[in-house]
Design a protein around this motif. Structure first.
Motif, PDB file in Angstrom:
ATOM      1  N   ILE A 248       0.846  -1.199   0.000  1.00  0.00           N
ATOM      2  CA  ILE A 248       0.000   0.000   0.000  1.00  0.00           C
ATOM      3  C   ILE A 248       0.884   1.253   0.000  1.00  0.00           C
ATOM      4  N   TYR A 249       0.638   2.141  -0.952  1.00  0.00           N
ATOM      5  CA  TYR A 249       1.365   3.399  -1.059  1.00  0.00           C
ATOM      6  C   TYR A 249       0.345   4.552  -1.036  1.00  0.00           C
ATOM      7  N   LYS A 250       0.809   5.682  -0.560  1.00  0.00           N
ATOM      8  CA  LYS A 250      -0.086   6.852  -0.494  1.00  0.00           C
ATOM      9  C   LYS A 250       0.590   8.058  -1.148  1.00  0.00           C
ATOM     10  N   VAL A 251      -0.142   8.714  -2.061  1.00  0.00           N
ATOM     11  CA  VAL A 251       0.325   9.935  -2.719  1.00  0.00           C
ATOM     12  C   VAL A 251      -0.422  11.116  -2.094  1.00  0.00           C
ATOM     13  N   SER A 252       0.332  12.043  -1.533  1.00  0.00           N
ATOM     14  CA  SER A 252      -0.276  13.222  -0.899  1.00  0.00           C
ATOM     15  C   SER A 252       0.100  14.475  -1.676  1.00  0.00           C
ATOM     16  N   ASP A 296      -0.287  -3.571  -6.512  1.00  0.00           N
ATOM     17  CA  ASP A 296      -0.222  -2.797  -5.264  1.00  0.00           C
ATOM     18  C   ASP A 296      -1.303  -1.711  -5.263  1.00  0.00           C
ATOM     19  N   LEU A 297      -1.767  -1.396  -4.060  1.00  0.00           N
ATOM     20  CA  LEU A 297      -2.797  -0.361  -3.889  1.00  0.00           C
ATOM     21  C   LEU A 297      -2.126   1.003  -3.734  1.00  0.00           C
ATOM     22  N   VAL A 298      -2.575   1.980  -4.497  1.00  0.00           N
ATOM     23  CA  VAL A 298      -2.058   3.354  -4.408  1.00  0.00           C
ATOM     24  C   VAL A 298      -3.217   4.276  -4.012  1.00  0.00           C
ATOM     25  N   MET A 299      -3.083   4.907  -2.863  1.00  0.00           N
ATOM     26  CA  MET A 299      -4.115   5.821  -2.373  1.00  0.00           C
ATOM     27  C   MET A 299      -3.766   7.250  -2.770  1.00  0.00           C
ATOM     28  N   ILE A 300      -4.749   7.933  -3.329  1.00  0.00           N
ATOM     29  CA  ILE A 300      -4.593   9.361  -3.637  1.00  0.00           C
ATOM     30  C   ILE A 300      -5.314  10.124  -2.535  1.00  0.00           C
ATOM     31  N   GLY A 301      -4.546  10.686  -1.615  1.00  0.00           N
ATOM     32  CA  GLY A 301      -5.157  11.345  -0.454  1.00  0.00           C
ATOM     33  C   GLY A 301      -5.775  10.309   0.464  1.00  0.00           C
ATOM     34  N   GLU A 302      -6.944  10.623   0.997  1.00  0.00           N
ATOM     35  CA  GLU A 302      -7.604   9.728   1.946  1.00  0.00           C
ATOM     36  C   GLU A 302      -8.741   8.932   1.328  1.00  0.00           C
ATOM     37  N   GLU A 303      -9.120   9.254   0.068  1.00  0.00           N
ATOM     38  CA  GLU A 303     -10.353   8.674  -0.448  1.00  0.00           C
ATOM     39  C   GLU A 303     -10.188   7.835  -1.705  1.00  0.00           C
TER      40      GLU A 303
END
Length: 326
Positions: A248-252, A296-303
Motif C-alpha cells: 500500500i502506497y499513499k500519494v499526498s 499494489d494499492l495506491v491511495m490518492i489522499g484519503e479517499e
C-alpha cells in the motif's frame, strides 16, 4: 475522411467536494437617511410628509404604530434620497428591550440621521439624551454620523412654549436643529428639511468616497512594501509518496487529490488526462522508484484508491480498479 482524435471533448469533470456551515444572516435596510426618536414622536407622519404620502406608512395616536421599518423616496428636481422610518426606541434598546436591536441595526446603513423630538412630551431634552445613549451603547460609530435634530408638533401650544429653550440648548452645542409640523404635509419646513438632508447626504458620500480612496492608496503602498521585503520562497514539494504497508502506497498532494476528485473514471478520455498529468508531474516515476509493483494499492489522499498495473498492455499506470468492498 477520418476525424482527428480529440477534435471535441469526450469527458467531463466532476465538481469539487463542497463544504457546509451554518450562517446567521441579518437584513439591514439600505437607506440614505434614518429617522429615529421615541414612540409617537411623529416619525411615520414625517416620512409621509417628506414623500407626499407615497410611503403610505401607518399613522395612529398611540405608541408603536410602526412595528417594522418603512422606506420612502424623497425627490426634488435634481436629486432623490431614500428615507427609513425606524420604529420607536425605548431605554435599553441596545440590549434588546422592545425589539431595539432589530431596529437599531438598520440605522448602521444610513449616512445621515434625523433625530425627531416630540413637542408634546414632558421633557424632549431627556428623550434626546436617552436615544443618543442607546445609539452609542449599540454602536459608538452611530454618533459620528451627521445628525439633524427636528422638533415636531409645533402646531401644539406646549410645543411652542418649549421651542425657545430647546432651540437655545442645541444651538449652544452647535447641533443643527429646526422646528416642523409633520402633520401639515409637505410644507415649507418639510421642503427645507429635505434640502438640508440632501446636502448632508452628498457631503457624507463625498467624505466616505475620499476615505475609501485614501484607504485604497494606503493598501497599495503596503502591498508594494510587502513585495519589496518579501522573504525568499521556500521550495515546496509538489507531492509526497509514503509506503503505508508492504503493498500500500499513499500519494499526498492537494493538486493531485483535487484532480482525482474531479475525474470521472467512467470516461476513458478523463482517465487518460489523469494519467498524462501524473506522468508530467513525475508521480509514476516516483512510485516506481519507491518500489511499487503490479497489483499494489495506491491511495490518492484519503479517499481515492487505485491499483498499480504492470501488465503488458498497460505498463506503469494506475488502473481505475475499486476494491471488492467498494
Amino acid at each position: 475522411l477520418k476525424p482527428v482524435k480529440g477534435i471535441f471533448t469526450q469527458y467531463a469533470e466532476a465538481g469539487e467536494r463542497g463544504g457546509q456551515k451554518w450562517l446567521l444572516l441579518e437584513l439591514k435596510l439600505v437607506a440614505d437617511v434614518g429617522i429615529v426618536g421615541v414612540p409617537s414622536a411623529g416619525k411615520s407622519t414625517l416620512l409621509n410628509a417628506m414623500t407626499d404620502g407615497r410611503a403610505q406608512t401607518k399613522v395612529g395616536a398611540y405608541p408603536f404604530t410602526t412595528l417594522a421599518p418603512n422606506l420612502g423616496v424623497c425627490k426634488d428636481e435634481y436629486n432623490s434620497i431614500v428615507v427609513a422610518d425606524i420604529p420607536g426606541l425605548l431605554e435599553g434598546a441596545h440590549s434588546g428591550i422592545g425589539l431595539g436591536i432589530d431596529f437599531l441595526r438598520h440605522i448602521e446603513r444610513c449616512r445621515v440621521i434625523v433625530h425627531l423630538l416630540s413637542g408634546d412630551r414632558p421633557d424632549p431634552l431627556y428623550d434626546y439624551q436617552s436615544i443618543q445613549t442607546e445609539l452609542e451603547l449599540f454602536s459608538p460609530t452611530l454618533l459620528n454620523k451627521p445628525q439633524i435634530v427636528v422638533f415636531n408638533k409645533m402646531d401644539m401650544p406646549e410645543a411652542q412654549e418649549k421651542w425657545p429653550e430647546i432651540k437655545a440648548h442645541f444651538e449652544s452645542q452647535n447641533i443643527p436643529i429646526m422646528s416642523i409640523t409633520a402633520a401639515q404635509g409637505r410644507s415649507k419646513e418639510t421642503r427645507t428639511l429635505i434640502q438640508r438632508l440632501m446636502e448632508e447626504d452628498t457631503k457624507e458620500k463625498n467624505r466616505l468616497k475620499l476615505e475609501e480612496e485614501v484607504e485604497r492608496a494606503k493598501r497599495g503602498e503596503e502591498s508594494k512594501t510587502k513585495l519589496k521585503t518579501q522573504p525568499k520562497r521556500t521550495v515546496v514539494k509538489p507531492f509526497e509518496i509514503e509506503q503505508l504497508d508492504k503493498k500500500i502506497y499513499k500519494v499526498s498532494s492537494p493538486k493531485i487529490e483535487k484532480l482525482a476528485q474531479m475525474t470521472k473514471w467512467e470516461y476513458r478520455d478523463a482517465v487518460e488526462r489523469f494519467e498524462t498529468v501524473m506522468r508530467a508531474m513525475g508521480v509514476y516515476k516516483a512510485l516506481k522508484k519507491a518500489g511499487v509493483k503490479d497489483g499494489d494499492l495506491v491511495m490518492i489522499g484519503e479517499e481515492e484508491e487505485l491499483v498499480w498495473s504492470d501488465s503488458y498492455d498497460t505498463p506503469n499506470v494506475l488502473k481505475v480498479t475499486r476494491l471488492p468492498y467498494e
